[in-house]
Design a protein around this motif. Structure first.
Motif, PDB file in Angstrom:
ATOM      1  N   LEU A 259       0.843  -1.204   0.037  1.00 12.66           N
ATOM      2  CA  LEU A 259      -0.069   0.091  -0.163  1.00 12.66           C
ATOM      3  C   LEU A 259       0.733   1.333   0.122  1.00 12.66           C
ATOM      4  O   LEU A 259       1.581   1.407   0.911  1.00 12.66           O
ATOM      5  N   GLN A 260       0.599   1.982  -1.094  1.00  9.56           N
ATOM      6  CA  GLN A 260       1.448   3.244  -1.005  1.00  9.56           C
ATOM      7  C   GLN A 260       0.724   4.470  -1.351  1.00  9.56           C
ATOM      8  O   GLN A 260      -0.024   4.653  -2.202  1.00  9.56           O
ATOM      9  N   VAL A 261       0.519   5.227  -0.108  1.00  6.53           N
ATOM     10  CA  VAL A 261      -0.166   6.474  -0.114  1.00  6.53           C
ATOM     11  C   VAL A 261       0.652   7.405  -0.508  1.00  6.53           C
ATOM     12  O   VAL A 261       1.483   8.089   0.432  1.00  6.53           O
ATOM     13  N   ARG A 262       0.707   7.888  -1.717  1.00  5.89           N
ATOM     14  CA  ARG A 262       1.706   8.951  -2.180  1.00  5.89           C
ATOM     15  C   ARG A 262       1.300  10.252  -1.889  1.00  5.89           C
ATOM     16  O   ARG A 262       2.052  11.037  -1.707  1.00  5.89           O
ATOM     17  N   ASP A 263       0.096  10.576  -1.602  1.00  5.56           N
ATOM     18  CA  ASP A 263      -0.374  11.877  -1.006  1.00  5.56           C
ATOM     19  C   ASP A 263      -1.911  11.784  -0.634  1.00  5.56           C
ATOM     20  O   ASP A 263      -2.753  11.026  -1.250  1.00  5.56           O
ATOM     21  N   ILE A 264      -2.354  12.240   0.504  1.00  2.71           N
ATOM     22  CA  ILE A 264      -3.490  12.491   0.826  1.00  2.71           C
ATOM     23  C   ILE A 264      -3.761  13.644   1.615  1.00  2.71           C
ATOM     24  O   ILE A 264      -2.993  14.142   2.486  1.00  2.71           O
ATOM     25  N   PRO A 271      -2.842  19.362   6.395  1.00  2.00           N
ATOM     26  CA  PRO A 271      -1.539  18.934   5.757  1.00  2.00           C
ATOM     27  C   PRO A 271      -1.691  17.671   4.706  1.00  2.00           C
ATOM     28  O   PRO A 271      -2.666  17.349   4.755  1.00  2.00           O
ATOM     29  N   HIS A 272      -0.697  17.755   3.953  1.00  2.00           N
ATOM     30  CA  HIS A 272      -0.779  16.538   2.821  1.00  2.00           C
ATOM     31  C   HIS A 272       0.240  15.407   3.502  1.00  2.00           C
ATOM     32  O   HIS A 272       1.219  15.710   4.168  1.00  2.00           O
ATOM     33  N   ASN A 273      -0.190  14.294   3.587  1.00  2.00           N
ATOM     34  CA  ASN A 273       0.459  13.225   4.160  1.00  2.00           C
ATOM     35  C   ASN A 273       0.628  11.926   3.283  1.00  2.00           C
ATOM     36  O   ASN A 273       0.115  11.990   2.197  1.00  2.00           O
ATOM     37  N   SER A 274       1.656  11.133   3.328  1.00  2.00           N
ATOM     38  CA  SER A 274       2.034  10.225   2.618  1.00  2.00           C
ATOM     39  C   SER A 274       2.834   9.064   3.398  1.00  2.00           C
ATOM     40  O   SER A 274       3.441   9.578   4.539  1.00  2.00           O
ATOM     41  N   PHE A 275       2.545   7.763   3.159  1.00  2.00           N
ATOM     42  CA  PHE A 275       3.498   6.784   3.941  1.00  2.00           C
ATOM     43  C   PHE A 275       3.180   5.505   2.918  1.00  2.00           C
ATOM     44  O   PHE A 275       2.466   5.398   1.953  1.00  2.00           O
ATOM     45  N   LEU A 298      -9.097   6.303   8.113  1.00  2.00           N
ATOM     46  CA  LEU A 298     -10.459   6.193   7.347  1.00  2.00           C
ATOM     47  C   LEU A 298     -10.574   6.866   5.985  1.00  2.00           C
ATOM     48  O   LEU A 298     -11.236   6.606   5.200  1.00  2.00           O
ATOM     49  N   GLY A 299      -9.731   8.050   6.018  1.00  2.00           N
ATOM     50  CA  GLY A 299      -9.740   8.624   4.703  1.00  2.00           C
ATOM     51  C   GLY A 299      -9.027   7.886   3.765  1.00  2.00           C
ATOM     52  O   GLY A 299      -9.375   8.008   2.363  1.00  2.00           O
ATOM     53  N   VAL A 300      -7.986   7.107   3.851  1.00  2.00           N
ATOM     54  CA  VAL A 300      -7.270   6.072   2.815  1.00  2.00           C
ATOM     55  C   VAL A 300      -8.587   5.195   2.285  1.00  2.00           C
ATOM     56  O   VAL A 300      -8.415   5.014   1.219  1.00  2.00           O
ATOM     57  N   ILE A 301      -9.217   4.718   3.333  1.00  2.00           N
ATOM     58  CA  ILE A 301     -10.222   3.375   2.599  1.00  2.00           C
ATOM     59  C   ILE A 301     -11.554   4.408   2.319  1.00  2.00           C
ATOM     60  O   ILE A 301     -12.578   3.306   1.922  1.00  2.00           O
ATOM     61  N   GLY A 302     -11.809   5.362   2.246  1.00  2.00           N
ATOM     62  CA  GLY A 302     -12.907   6.018   1.724  1.00  2.00           C
ATOM     63  C   GLY A 302     -14.356   6.068   2.706  1.00  2.00           C
ATOM     64  O   GLY A 302     -15.165   6.410   2.306  1.00  2.00           O
ATOM     65  N   ALA A 303     -13.649   6.005   3.951  1.00  2.00           N
ATOM     66  CA  ALA A 303     -14.845   5.987   5.083  1.00  2.00           C
ATOM     67  C   ALA A 303     -15.089   7.444   5.583  1.00  2.00           C
ATOM     68  O   ALA A 303     -15.902   7.916   6.131  1.00  2.00           O
ATOM     69  N   LEU A 304     -13.954   8.483   5.223  1.00  2.00           N
ATOM     70  CA  LEU A 304     -14.167   9.816   5.420  1.00  2.00           C
ATOM     71  C   LEU A 304     -13.972  10.697   4.128  1.00  2.00           C
ATOM     72  O   LEU A 304     -13.116  10.168   3.437  1.00  2.00           O
ATOM     73  N   PRO A 305     -14.614  11.393   3.810  1.00  2.00           N
ATOM     74  CA  PRO A 305     -14.451  12.449   2.485  1.00  2.00           C
ATOM     75  C   PRO A 305     -12.914  12.914   2.526  1.00  2.00           C
ATOM     76  O   PRO A 305     -12.519  13.401   3.686  1.00  2.00           O
ATOM     77  N   VAL A 306     -12.361  13.269   1.423  1.00  2.00           N
ATOM     78  CA  VAL A 306     -10.950  13.802   1.610  1.00  2.00           C
ATOM     79  C   VAL A 306     -11.057  14.816   0.353  1.00  2.00           C
ATOM     80  O   VAL A 306     -11.945  14.832  -0.274  1.00  2.00           O
ATOM     81  N   VAL A 307      -9.994  15.824   0.465  1.00  5.21           N
ATOM     82  CA  VAL A 307      -9.767  16.782  -0.607  1.00  5.21           C
ATOM     83  C   VAL A 307      -9.017  15.969  -1.951  1.00  5.21           C
ATOM     84  O   VAL A 307      -9.614  16.252  -3.287  1.00  5.21           O
ATOM     85  N   LYS A 309      -6.369  12.558  -3.017  1.00  8.35           N
ATOM     86  CA  LYS A 309      -5.789  11.200  -2.383  1.00  8.35           C
ATOM     87  C   LYS A 309      -5.225  10.366  -3.777  1.00  8.35           C
ATOM     88  O   LYS A 309      -5.866  10.524  -4.958  1.00  8.35           O
ATOM     89  N   ASP A 310      -4.035  10.081  -3.620  1.00  7.89           N
ATOM     90  CA  ASP A 310      -3.407   9.320  -4.755  1.00  7.89           C
ATOM     91  C   ASP A 310      -2.754   8.025  -3.913  1.00  7.89           C
ATOM     92  O   ASP A 310      -1.926   8.144  -3.299  1.00  7.89           O
ATOM     93  N   VAL A 311      -3.338   6.841  -4.385  1.00  6.85           N
ATOM     94  CA  VAL A 311      -3.027   5.767  -3.812  1.00  6.85           C
ATOM     95  C   VAL A 311      -2.708   4.411  -4.615  1.00  6.85           C
ATOM     96  O   VAL A 311      -3.507   4.409  -5.882  1.00  6.85           O
ATOM     97  N   LEU A 312      -1.258   3.876  -4.298  1.00 12.80           N
ATOM     98  CA  LEU A 312      -1.166   2.857  -5.259  1.00 12.80           C
ATOM     99  C   LEU A 312      -1.559   1.523  -4.232  1.00 12.80           C
ATOM    100  O   LEU A 312      -1.067   1.411  -3.088  1.00 12.80           O
ATOM    101  N   LEU A 313      -2.013   0.558  -5.003  1.00 10.89           N
ATOM    102  CA  LEU A 313      -2.291  -0.939  -4.028  1.00 10.89           C
ATOM    103  C   LEU A 313      -1.753  -1.964  -4.867  1.00 10.89           C
ATOM    104  O   LEU A 313      -1.982  -2.245  -5.925  1.00 10.89           O
TER     105      LEU A 313
END
Length: 503
Positions: A259-264, A271-275, A298-307, A309-313
């Motif tokens: 799981l690569q969260v490049r930006d959220i 803040p912008h986060n990545s991990f 919760l933002g990563v999995i879509g349980a909370l709205p986000v501004v 999100k860039d995710v690689l699975l």
């Protein structure tokens, strides 16, 4: 102080179970006395005997030196014993005043309710506790903490001299728990004795005077708070030191990034986060309460709205628009409130495990293949050591640790290989915590990847291979294995070395 309560050689057996073995316990007037032990140690049975709900096979109960025989709960109340159970006994559609005086209403000579007098007495009780409660709304609209205070006022209205609080902070926020501790100290100053049952050992050192520990239905020891520490209490409760609760960390290199969260970004101007999360690792999310750990997950999995999100699975770009989409992509969430959000507690183990994956058991004519479902459930119960009589046992009747295992079983059954554990051991006793820790480590050895969100610093230190530390919604650092220690976590979480802030 003088002795208010003396329990002497209390024994209780059920068919095939010796629940209490010659228990002795004394509580002084104006003392806050902690009663500790794992689930099944005998705490609840002992308190039910003291409250007249159960009856001992032998032994004596003395209040102010006089022997008491409580045939009923009401007889215990009449002797000055009040108990606030973990599951509240309030009538949700009645208000606080009506709940406090339910069954012993104040009436005039004509049998009519003295509503004004009851309201004034209720106000006096809450003033005594130092809290403000809306007396006009039904208690179902009060917060959990406010409902807790209504329960305590209800006991005090019956002139309780000894108050039993069973896991009172289990559903409270840290600030609400602090308010409760203030109330306990105030009651102590008024000469009321309190028996305090909690799995949160750090709370014992905040509010208690003495501690009694039970293990396997027997006394292990009694000591003052000043003469004890968490390691000592854990060893008394489970027979081993705290460090022994954590399985050894792996020595091999991490697997590939799954799981690569490049930006959220969760909120505008936020803040912008990545991990990154690797196969076979436990990545900790640490920080102060309110630092944004759960919200990010919760933002990563879509349980909370986000501004944004860039995710690689598993190397592929993916739009995790909602939890169902995340689940379909192999990501399962074990929420903090497992009873209300992770389980349907009135359903059986089998039904909870199958819940999100009923299509797997479709048989002839599109009917449910119960044999296949039962076989799968039994195998998962064995794999995860879920302790219950049968797969048809109601989840409500399981311990916290076994309930947590049922949620894990559901996601394994759904072929999830990325699991998010939010406060995985909240409300779970020390022995069961060790089981959950070992299970999490076994899962990573099988190739699962885990994000663990925890407010317990020893848990973060003992379990995580890497730790993402949060401060005000931002990941401020990701600590590698050699840097994971209390000082480093707290330095990044708070900017100080004061570990008291991490609950």
């Amino acid at each position: 102080m003088s002795c208010l309560l003396q329990l002497e050689n209390i024994c209780k057996s059920y068919p095939g179970v010796h629940a209490l073995k010659s228990i002795n316990l004394s509580v002084e007037r104006g003392e806050i006395h902690a009663l500790l032990g794992e689930n099944g140690a005998g705490k609840s049975t002992l308190m039910k005997i003291l409250a007249g709900v159960e009856h001992q096979d032998q032994g004596s109960i003395r209040i102010d030196g006089a022997e008491q025989h409580f045939a009923t709960y009401n007889e215990a109340i009449a002797a000055g014993i009040g108990i606030v159970f973990q599951e509240f006994s309030l009538i949700p559609y009645l208000n606080a005043v009506e709940n406090i005086f339910l069954g012993h209403e104040l009436v005039n000579g004509f049998g009519l309710l003295r509503k004004h007098d009851m309201r004034e007495k209720a106000i006096g009780l809450f003033d005594r506790l130092g809290v403000k409660i809306n007396l006009d709304c039904s208690v179902e609209h009060l917060s959990v903490a406010e409902q807790q205070f209504v329960e305590i006022a209800k006991a005090l209205a019956l002139e309780a001299r000894l108050l039993i609080l069973d896991e009172p902070t289990a559903t409270l926020t840290p600030s609400e728990a602090e308010l409760l501790f203030g109330i306990m100290r105030e009651l102590k100053s008024q000469g009321v004795a309190v028996i305090f049952i909690s799995h949160h050992l750090e709370e014992i050192f905040q509010v208690c005077d003495r501690i009694s520990v039970l293990r396997d239905g027997a006394n292990v020891g009694a000591l003052t708070v000043a003469d004890s520490d968490i390691d000592t209490l854990v060893e008394m409760m489970v027979g081993r030191r705290l460090e022994a609760s954590f399985p050894p960390k792996p020595t091999q290199a991490r697997g590939e990034v799954v799981l690569q969260v490049r930006d959220i970004q969760l909120t505008r101007n936020g803040p912008h986060n990545s991990f990154n999360l690797h196969k076979g690792e436990i990545l900790g999310f640490a920080g102060l309460v309110g630092s944004g750990r759960t919200e990010l997950a919760l933002g990563v999995i879509g349980a909370l709205p986000v501004v944004s999100k860039d995710v690689l699975l598993r190397g592929q770009s993916v739009n995790l628009s909602d939890p169902a989409h995340a689940l379909a992509n192999g990501i399962g969430l074990l929420p903090e409130s497992r009873k209300s959000e992770g389980l349907i507690v009135d359903f059986s183990i089998r039904e909870n495990i199958s819940l999100n994956n009923l299509g797997k058991y479709e048989g002839a004519a599109h009917l449910l293949d119960r044999h296949k479902e039962d076989t799968t459930t039994a195998a998962l119960m064995k794999q995860l050591s879920i302790k219950a009589p049968t797969c048809e046992s109601r989840v409500l009747n399981l311990s916290g640790g076994n309930q947590q295992k049922v949620v894990i079983a559901r996601w394994i059954n759904h072929h999830c290989d990325i699991l998010i554990f939010d406060e995985p051991t909240r409300g779970i006793d020390v022995g069961a915590k060790a089981e959950i820790y070992n299970l999490m480590r076994k899962l990573t050895e099988q190739g699962f990847a885990i994000i663990m969100i925890s407010s317990e610093l020893p848990e973060i230190i003992g379990m995580c291979d890497r730790v993402a530390v949060f401060n005000k919604g931002a990941i401020v650092n990701v600590l590698q294995a050699s840097d994971i220690n209390p000082q480093e976590v707290m330095r990044h979480a708070t900017g100080s070395l004061n570990s008291e802030h991490l609950h």
